[in-house]
Design a protein around this motif. Sequence first.
Motif, PDB file in Angstrom:
ATOM      1  N   PHE A  54       0.851  -1.239  -0.029  1.00 59.06           N
ATOM      2  CA  PHE A  54       0.120  -0.004   0.117  1.00 59.06           C
ATOM      3  C   PHE A  54       0.849   1.220   0.128  1.00 59.06           C
ATOM      4  N   THR A  55       2.123   1.310   0.793  1.00 59.28           N
ATOM      5  CA  THR A  55       2.809   2.420   1.028  1.00 59.28           C
ATOM      6  C   THR A  55       3.545   2.537  -0.446  1.00 59.28           C
ATOM      7  N   SER A  56       3.908   1.538  -1.118  1.00 58.86           N
ATOM      8  CA  SER A  56       4.549   1.732  -2.152  1.00 58.86           C
ATOM      9  C   SER A  56       3.801   2.248  -3.405  1.00 58.86           C
ATOM     10  N   ILE A  57       2.454   1.712  -3.474  1.00 53.94           N
ATOM     11  CA  ILE A  57       1.606   2.367  -4.521  1.00 53.94           C
ATOM     12  C   ILE A  57       1.163   3.816  -4.241  1.00 53.94           C
ATOM     13  N   MET A  58       1.139   4.266  -2.874  1.00 54.09           N
ATOM     14  CA  MET A  58       0.955   5.591  -2.673  1.00 54.09           C
ATOM     15  C   MET A  58       2.146   6.344  -2.934  1.00 54.09           C
ATOM     16  N   VAL A  59       3.436   6.103  -2.698  1.00 54.11           N
ATOM     17  CA  VAL A  59       4.586   6.551  -2.989  1.00 54.11           C
ATOM     18  C   VAL A  59       4.704   6.891  -4.489  1.00 54.11           C
ATOM     19  N   ALA A  62       2.093   9.348  -5.762  1.00 54.62           N
ATOM     20  CA  ALA A  62       2.704  11.069  -5.346  1.00 54.62           C
ATOM     21  C   ALA A  62       3.878  11.370  -6.303  1.00 54.62           C
ATOM     22  N   LEU A  63       4.902  10.500  -6.427  1.00 52.19           N
ATOM     23  CA  LEU A  63       5.866  10.663  -7.400  1.00 52.19           C
ATOM     24  C   LEU A  63       5.433  10.901  -8.835  1.00 52.19           C
ATOM     25  N   LEU A  64       4.746  10.255  -9.243  1.00 50.22           N
ATOM     26  CA  LEU A  64       3.659  10.455 -10.483  1.00 50.22           C
ATOM     27  C   LEU A  64       3.181  11.897 -10.694  1.00 50.22           C
TER      28      LEU A  64
END
Length: 150
Positions: A54-59, A62-64
Motif C-alpha cells: 500500500f505504501t509503495s503504491i501511494m509513494v 505521489a511521485l507521478l
Amino acid sequence: MLRLFKRKKSPTAGKTLSGIAYAIARAQLSVTSRLNRRTLSWSKRSKITFLVIFTSIMVTLALLQLQVPIRHATESSKKPPSPQQRSSQLPKDATSTFKKDSALFNEFLLRLQQLRATPEGRDSLARYEAQRPGFIDSVLAWGANINPNH
C-alpha cells in the motif's frame, strides 16, 4: 485592557467546532473498527506485506503527480519563450499600460530636466539623492527599458 481587536467568542462557535470534531472522531472510529474486523484473520506477516504494498503504491502515485510539474518546469527553463509565447503571456491591455508607463516616464524626464536647469532644483535633487541614493538612477534605468529612445 482595551478590546479593540479581539472578537468576543460566541458560545455557538465552540459548539459547532466540538460537533465537527466529534463527527470526525466518529468517522475515524467507524473506519478503524471496520478495518480491524476485515483484517482480524490476517497474520502479522500479511499485515506488514499489505502495508509495504500500500505504501509503495501511494509513494508511486505521489511521485507521478510530482513528475509532471517538474518535467514541465525543466523543459520551460531550457528554452526561451518565442515572440508568440511572449505576446500571449502579456495581458490584453498591455499596450495601453505600456503607453501609460511611457507617458509617465516622459513626464518624469521633463520634470527632472526642469529641476536640473535651476540651482534650487539641483539642490533639491541632491537632497533627495542623499535621502534615497540610487533611486533616480533606478527609475532612469527602468524607463530606458520601457522607452529605449530616451
